[in-house]
Each structure stands twice: as C-alpha cells, then as structure tokens.
Design an enzyme around this catalytic site. Structure first.
Site: not given
Ligand code: AOF
Ligand code: ZN
Length: 375
Positions: A66, A198, A210, A214, A218, A309, A311
């Site tokens: 936002e 990944r 694995t 292999d 990774l 991934e 086995g």
């Molecule tokens: C939003 N917009 O783009 C995202 C949100 O550690 P902080 O302050 O960044 O808070 C993490 C929390 O923010 C996360 O647990 C989730 O609730 C929210 N993520 N919120 O308004 C965003 N990525």
């Molecule tokens: Zn936010």
C-alpha cells in the site's frame, strides 16, 4: 478456483483484483516472513478506470504494498479505489498501519481479497478503513488471493509451513529406477519449472537417501534467478551426509540445514557446524525425524513454504502423516517398468482420497497437474 461472487463487486472490480493477484506473484519467495501482497489504485474520471498507483510488498517484506502504491498515486489517490490482495495492516510494526495511510490519502473504496489472520490485524484493518469513511468490499477473489499466500496463512494459523510435494513420475508411475541415482524422467521445460518453484519456496527438503544417491546441490539454476536459491534441508537422523558432498561444500553460499536426531554423534554435529551447516536436532522415532515437530521448528525459524523433492520414503512419510498441502506432479513419457522401478507407497490412493486437481498444464512433452487438499 471457486471464488465466491459478491453482490457489491462489479465486473471491473473482479478484473482489477485479478490483476492485483497476478502482480502479487512478482515477489513470491522474496518477502521473508511477510506475504507478497499487491495493491492497485484505480480512479475513474469519467473516461474509464485507470491505474494510478501500484505496489507489491518490497523484497525483504517492507515497505508494504500500500505504501508503495500510495506514493506513486500521490494526490490521485483521493477518491480512488484501492485493490488489495490482503487486508491492509492495522499495527504499528516497522511501518505505520497501511489502513491509516489509505484513510489519510482520501481513498474512497477498498476492495480486498484475503483477510489477514495476523492477530495484530485480523478484522481491525477493515475496521480502521470503515471508521475512516471508506467503503470496504471484502473477500473478492479471496481463494485465489489466499492461494498465493498459502504459506504465510498456514504459518500464521497452523504454526507450520505449507508443504508442497514435487514428484516427477514416469509414464508407468515410477519416480526412479532401483539402485540408480538421478534419472531424467521429465524434459527441460519441466526442469525449468521445478527451478522456478525452488526460487519461490523458502526451503527445499530431501531425505538422506536421495542426498547420498544423487549428490545434488538443490539450488535454483535458472539464468538470473541463481541468487534466489532456498534454504536446503536434509533429513539425516544419524548425520550420514559426507562433508565432501556437493550440499555441504556449498553450505557457505546457500544455507544448508541438517535435521538430525537429538542423540546424533556430537563430533559429527560439530564437524557439520564447522562446515557451515545449521543443525536442527529433532526428536526421531525409529530412526525417522518426527516431521510435525520439525515443521513447527521451521515455522518458528521463519520458513513459510517447504518444497519436498524426494525420495520415495520421505514423500510416503509426509503423505501418510497428512502433512502435504499441495502436490506438483510432473508426468513424463519415459517407461521404467514395475520390476526395476521405485514408487511412492500409496501415492494414487492418497491422491484419490485427499486431493483434488487445481491446475493442469503441459510442459513440453510432459503433463503437469497441481493438486490441493480436498476441503
Ligand atoms: C500489508 N501490506 O504488503 C503486507 C502486509 O513486520 P511488519 O511490520 O512488516 O508486519 C508484518 C505483517 O504485515 C504480516 O504479518 C502481515 O500481517 C502484514 N503484511 N500487510 O498491509 C503488505 N505484506
Ligand atoms: Zn501494511
């Protein structure tokens, strides 16, 4: 994806929310413990709707979507509609609450996808918007929005990461040939797709069998995405992984975590630590790591998505313990034969009983099906 329609949302709302959800893919796997959220700010001055600001949660998790979208829109946010894939946050974290920022910018409507289960937000984000005089339409394309944040949502609510089981099956349902290491079952397009998975996962997990057979690295080896390799985890109760393995030799470049039993040889543990590995001492039962505990520990360490991934034994253990949320099934044209083939125990019945196809594609000559858990 069965997204419920809403009476208050128009066709344009669905279109812009779908666009926001697509945009949120941009930083999948790059936002740390934060989900990759997108915001579009759209205004209509009578000549049709126009996007005046867009944002996706920044790499590392901040700033939030936002903040970025509002900065781009500037004064044009006044009277506009904001499309947000997740409920805007209500808490003073490392950034001020996004819900308050939307109110302060004079946004008129907010159309939101998934509700945030974070205890600091959950419903309070919407409440702040409404108290600030904004019309809020919740739950638009909520299932599609949530699908891209499944790891975040799972870690917040169930305190464990989302687990995706990736399998490459031969035409006759085998994942390999007995006594042989890596076998090319699927083609280059499928392999590129696996490397993309990944890059978009927090961690990738295999069993010691694995690792020994292999000697894989990774890492993500897609051109341009080499820096996006996830944490690599090996289930190795008795610390059998050689210090000379490709995994250990690359431990200083890409994190390598070894899940061993709590009573594993202390000298071997120290040698692994000296080689740059992180040791996750976990309870083990009959020589097998207790997966629910390990997953809980991983969630506590910030891991929200795990790609399993291989086995066959590890896949079978995750499936029989009901710990798989998603299956990414790549089916190639190679025939291996029942006598020499290695199969995942009970795979078809697990799929039939607990999973439903959610996406199908063709990658070159291979068939791809993604399955999610039945509700
Ligand atoms: C939003 N917009 O783009 C995202 C949100 O550690 P902080 O302050 O960044 O808070 C993490 C929390 O923010 C996360 O647990 C989730 O609730 C929210 N993520 N919120 O308004 C965003 N990525
Ligand atoms: Zn936010």
């Amino acid at each position: 994806m069965a997204d419920a329609p809403s009476s208050k949302a128009g066709k344009a709302d669905l279109r812009f929310m779908a666009a926001a959800i697509r945009y949120s893919r941009r930083h999948l796997g790059l936002t740390g413990t934060n989900p990759s959220v997108a915001t579009l700010i759209v205004r209509d001055d009578g000549r049709g709707p126009v996007i005046v600001g867009r944002g996706v949660t920044a790499v590392g998790g901040r700033p939030h979507a936002e903040t970025i979208a509002l900065a781009e829109a500037g004064e044009k946010a006044r009277g506009a509609t904001a499309y947000v894939t997740l409920e805007p946050c209500a808490h003073h974290g490392r950034t001020p609450p996004c819900a308050e920022a939307l109110v302060a910018a004079g946004v008129k409507r907010v159309v939101a996808g998934a509700t945030d289960p974070d205890a600091r937000v959950s419903g309070r984000g919407y409440a702040i918007l409404r108290e600030g005089g904004i019309e809020v339409i919740e739950g638009i394309l909520a299932e599609s929005a949530a699908d891209l944040m499944a790891g975040y949502l799972m870690r917040s609510s169930a305190k464990r990461p989302e687990v995706t089981l990736k399998l490459a099956l031969s035409a006759d349902g085998m994942i390999g040939r007995k006594g042989e290491g890596q076998l090319a079952i699927t083609g280059p397009v499928s392999r590129a797709q696996t490397h993309l998975m990944r890059a978009q996962s927090d961690a990738i997990l295999i069993g010691i069998g694995t690792a020994l057979a292999d000697d894989p690295t990774l890492t993500c080896r897609l051109p341009g995405l080499e820096q996006r390799s996830p944490v690599r985890i090996v289930l190795d109760s008795d610390l059998r992984l050689p210090l000379s393995s490709a995994l250990v030799l690359s431990a200083s470049a890409v994190p390598l975590w070894i899940a061993c039993s709590a009573d594993a040889d202390p000298q071997k543990r120290q040698a692994m630590i000296d080689a740059g590995c992180r040791i996750l001492a976990t309870e083990s039962i009959d020589g097998r790591i207790a997966l629910p505990e390990l997953l809980e520990d991983l969630a506590a360490l910030g891991i929200a998505t795990v790609l399993v991934e291989g086995g066959a034994d590890v896949a079978g253990q995750f499936l029989s313990e009901g710990l798989v949320d998603r299956i990414a099934l790549f089916e190639g044209e190679v025939e291996i034969g029942r006598e020499n083939g290695v199969a995942v125990p009970g795979l078809q019945s697990h799929i039939a009983d607990s999973f439903t196809p959610s996406r199908e594609a063709r990658f070159g000559a291979d068939r791809f099906t993604e399955f999610t858990r039945k509700p």
